[in-house]
Enzyme design. Structure first.
Site, PDB file in Angstrom:
ATOM      1  N   LYS A  48      -4.127 -10.076  -6.672  1.00 49.60           N
ATOM      2  CA  LYS A  48      -5.425 -10.465  -6.101  1.00 49.60           C
ATOM      3  C   LYS A  48      -6.505  -9.481  -6.547  1.00 49.60           C
ATOM      4  O   LYS A  48      -6.225  -8.302  -6.789  1.00 49.60           O
ATOM      5  CB  LYS A  48      -5.342 -10.564  -4.574  1.00 49.60           C
ATOM      6  N   LYS A  79     -11.121  -4.570  -4.023  1.00 48.03           N
ATOM      7  CA  LYS A  79     -12.215  -3.634  -4.242  1.00 48.03           C
ATOM      8  C   LYS A  79     -11.721  -2.247  -4.600  1.00 48.03           C
ATOM      9  O   LYS A  79     -12.454  -1.449  -5.153  1.00 48.03           O
ATOM     10  CB  LYS A  79     -13.189  -3.611  -3.057  1.00 48.03           C
ATOM     11  N   LYS A 139       0.826  -1.217   0.000  1.00 49.21           N
ATOM     12  CA  LYS A 139       0.000   0.000   0.000  1.00 49.21           C
ATOM     13  C   LYS A 139       0.858   1.263   0.000  1.00 49.21           C
ATOM     14  O   LYS A 139       0.452   2.287  -0.531  1.00 49.21           O
ATOM     15  CB  LYS A 139      -0.966   0.003   1.190  1.00 49.21           C
TER      16      LYS A 139
HETATM   17  P1  ATP Z   1      -8.894  -3.037  -0.389  1.00 49.55           P
HETATM   18  O1  ATP Z   1      -8.843  -3.131  -1.890  1.00 49.55           O
HETATM   19  O2  ATP Z   1      -9.661  -1.828   0.098  1.00 49.55           O
HETATM   20  O3  ATP Z   1      -7.584  -3.223   0.296  1.00 49.55           O
HETATM   21  P2  ATP Z   1      -9.826  -5.745  -0.293  1.00 49.55           P
HETATM   22  O4  ATP Z   1     -10.700  -6.013  -1.454  1.00 49.55           O
HETATM   23  O5  ATP Z   1      -8.457  -6.280  -0.319  1.00 49.55           O
HETATM   24  O6  ATP Z   1      -9.817  -4.215   0.074  1.00 49.55           O
HETATM   25  P3  ATP Z   1     -10.421  -6.225   2.491  1.00 49.55           P
HETATM   26  O7  ATP Z   1     -11.418  -5.356   3.150  1.00 49.55           O
HETATM   27  O8  ATP Z   1      -8.991  -5.904   2.725  1.00 49.55           O
HETATM   28  O9  ATP Z   1     -10.650  -6.317   0.928  1.00 49.55           O
HETATM   29  O10 ATP Z   1     -10.667  -7.748   2.875  1.00 49.55           O
HETATM   30  C1  ATP Z   1     -11.866  -8.284   3.370  1.00 49.55           C
HETATM   31  C2  ATP Z   1     -11.792  -9.784   3.419  1.00 49.55           C
HETATM   32  O11 ATP Z   1     -11.850 -10.315   2.083  1.00 49.55           O
HETATM   33  C3  ATP Z   1     -10.511 -10.361   4.017  1.00 49.55           C
HETATM   34  O12 ATP Z   1     -10.825 -11.523   4.753  1.00 49.55           O
HETATM   35  C4  ATP Z   1      -9.681 -10.710   2.827  1.00 49.55           C
HETATM   36  O13 ATP Z   1      -8.756 -11.722   3.105  1.00 49.55           O
HETATM   37  C5  ATP Z   1     -10.750 -11.182   1.850  1.00 49.55           C
HETATM   38  N1  ATP Z   1     -10.323 -10.977   0.458  1.00 49.55           N
HETATM   39  C6  ATP Z   1     -10.015  -9.799  -0.109  1.00 49.55           C
HETATM   40  N2  ATP Z   1      -9.685  -9.957  -1.400  1.00 49.55           N
HETATM   41  C7  ATP Z   1      -9.779 -11.291  -1.656  1.00 49.55           C
HETATM   42  C8  ATP Z   1      -9.559 -12.097  -2.813  1.00 49.55           C
HETATM   43  N3  ATP Z   1      -9.184 -11.563  -3.967  1.00 49.55           N
HETATM   44  N4  ATP Z   1      -9.735 -13.437  -2.720  1.00 49.55           N
HETATM   45  C9  ATP Z   1     -10.134 -13.992  -1.556  1.00 49.55           C
HETATM   46  N5  ATP Z   1     -10.352 -13.288  -0.425  1.00 49.55           N
HETATM   47  C10 ATP Z   1     -10.187 -11.959  -0.457  1.00 49.55           C
END
Ligand code: ATP
Ligand code: LTN
Length: 334
Positions: free
Chosen positions: A199, A202, A117
């Site tokens: 990965k 969002k 980040k």
């Molecule tokens: P950001 O993009 O704002 O960092 P994010 O999409 O990575 O957000 P988080 O809020 O950080 O999402 O994660 C919420 C939950 O979803 C966590 O348990 C994380 O491990 C899971 N998660 C996030 N992205 C994935 C993915 N691509 N595949 C599986 N699990 C995921």
């Protein structure tokens, strides 16, 4: 919430930093459903974590309510779990401060997500970004969580929470339960449709990379149609075929089948037809969740009342832990 004497405790949270993706759904929320019957569960909306990157305040507020509605639409049952907003419970920030004093700057700066980040938000490498996993440890330790269900990307943070719990316990005496991560077998890491080495996230700025739970059917089908694949036209799961393997994993996660069943059902099919089938499977599963979320968002007062009930429950448990911590570190409490 039902009285949960003797049950083991589960804690998890998601940041309201944007619309949820299908990665969040299969990697996180969906796995919580089976847990809520057996465990004492706390599921939070991590708005304090979300502001470690720049967000538009009105959008943060909107995403907070949308996330609450989505938890419920996915099947999280407020009668069985405490569902609440992190910033409504002050003990999170308070315990985070104490844990900061047992966290080494070196270990915090070595976290993969912090490094990642910091690179992506190089104009805003703030203290909160580095403190992110310490606040997460505070979340988990306040409730005496035994297990923390998260996607694979968060494993390192749960390991830090374990280290901090053990370090605090050995310095001040037995206080915290040492938590364990619970990583799902399938769908633990859904990749971006545009760059299968990364990965799905969002906050990805590439609009075709992530499939959101809020996407309508046409958008979902279009994103899958444009998903990056390769040129050899074989639908098999293999390390040298990251795009196809990711689509197969998504299919299995949404269809509820094994990888060999999926490979068998697509044998001999062209990529175009395959991508359409994956898109349709995802759209079919999401349709009822989306409809339910819309209904819930229309009842704002009821949603607020549910979050208030969750806050009360979380407030009570977290205060008990925080008082114990304050006593252990030697804060004068009268
Ligand atoms: P950001 O993009 O704002 O960092 P994010 O999409 O990575 O957000 P988080 O809020 O950080 O999402 O994660 C919420 C939950 O979803 C966590 O348990 C994380 O491990 C899971 N998660 C996030 N992205 C994935 C993915 N691509 N595949 C599986 N699990 C995921
Ligand atoms: N950082 C987490 C969200 C989160 C969390 C937690 C997860 C905040 N606090 C406590 C589990 C336990 C993420 O998934 N990105």
């Amino acid at each position: 919430m039902e009285q949960a004497e003797g049950k083991k405790v589960i804690y998890s949270a998601i940041q309201p930093s944007g619309n949820l993706t299908i990665g969040n759904y299969v990697g996180a929320v969906r796995n919580w459903l089976t847990l809520q019957r057996e465990y004492e569960c706390y599921f939070a909306i991590a708005d304090m974590h979300a502001i470690t990157v720049k967000l538009v305040p009105a959008e943060l507020r909107r995403h907070t309510l949308e996330l609450a509605a989505l938890y419920l639409a996915c099947g999280i049952d407020p009668a069985q779990c405490a569902l609440y907003v992190q910033s409504h419970v002050p003990a999170h920030a308070e315990l985070c401060w104490v844990l900061n004093t047992v966290t080494y700057v070196g270990e915090a700066s070595r976290m993969t997500q912090f490094k990642d980040k910091s690179r992506r938000h190089s104009d805003n490498v703030n203290m909160g970004l580095m403190d992110y996993p310490v606040l997460m440890a505070a979340d988990i330790l306040l409730y005496g969580a035994n297990y923390v269900p998260v996607g694979a990307d968060q494993k390192q943070h749960v390991e830090l929470a374990r280290d901090l719990a053990e370090r605090f316990n050995s310095r001040y005496g037995e206080t915290f339960t040492v938590p364990e991560p619970l990583i799902p077998k399938g769908g633990a890491r859904i990749a971006s449709l545009q760059d299968p080495e990364r990965k799905m996230s969002k906050s990805d700025t590439n609009p075709g990379a992530s499939v959101f739970l809020s996407d309508d059917r046409d958008t979902i089908l279009r994103k899958f149609r444009r998903a990056v694949t390769d040129s050899d036209n074989r639908i098999v799961f293999s390390e040298d075929k990251p795009g196809i393997s990711n689509l197969l994993s998504i299919y299995c996660a949404f269809k509820g089948c094994t990888m060999s069943e999926a490979e068998a059902s697509f044998a001999g099919m062209g990529y175009g037809e395959f991508k359409l089938a994956v898109g349709e499977t995802v759209a079919d599963v999401l349709a009822p969740v989306q409809a339910r979320q819309r209904e819930l968002l229309a009842e704002k007062k009821e949603l607020a009342a549910l979050l208030e009930a969750g806050r009360e429950r979380a407030f009570y448990t977290s205060r008990k832990t925080l008082s114990k911590v304050y006593r252990k570190v030697g804060f004068y409490q009268g």
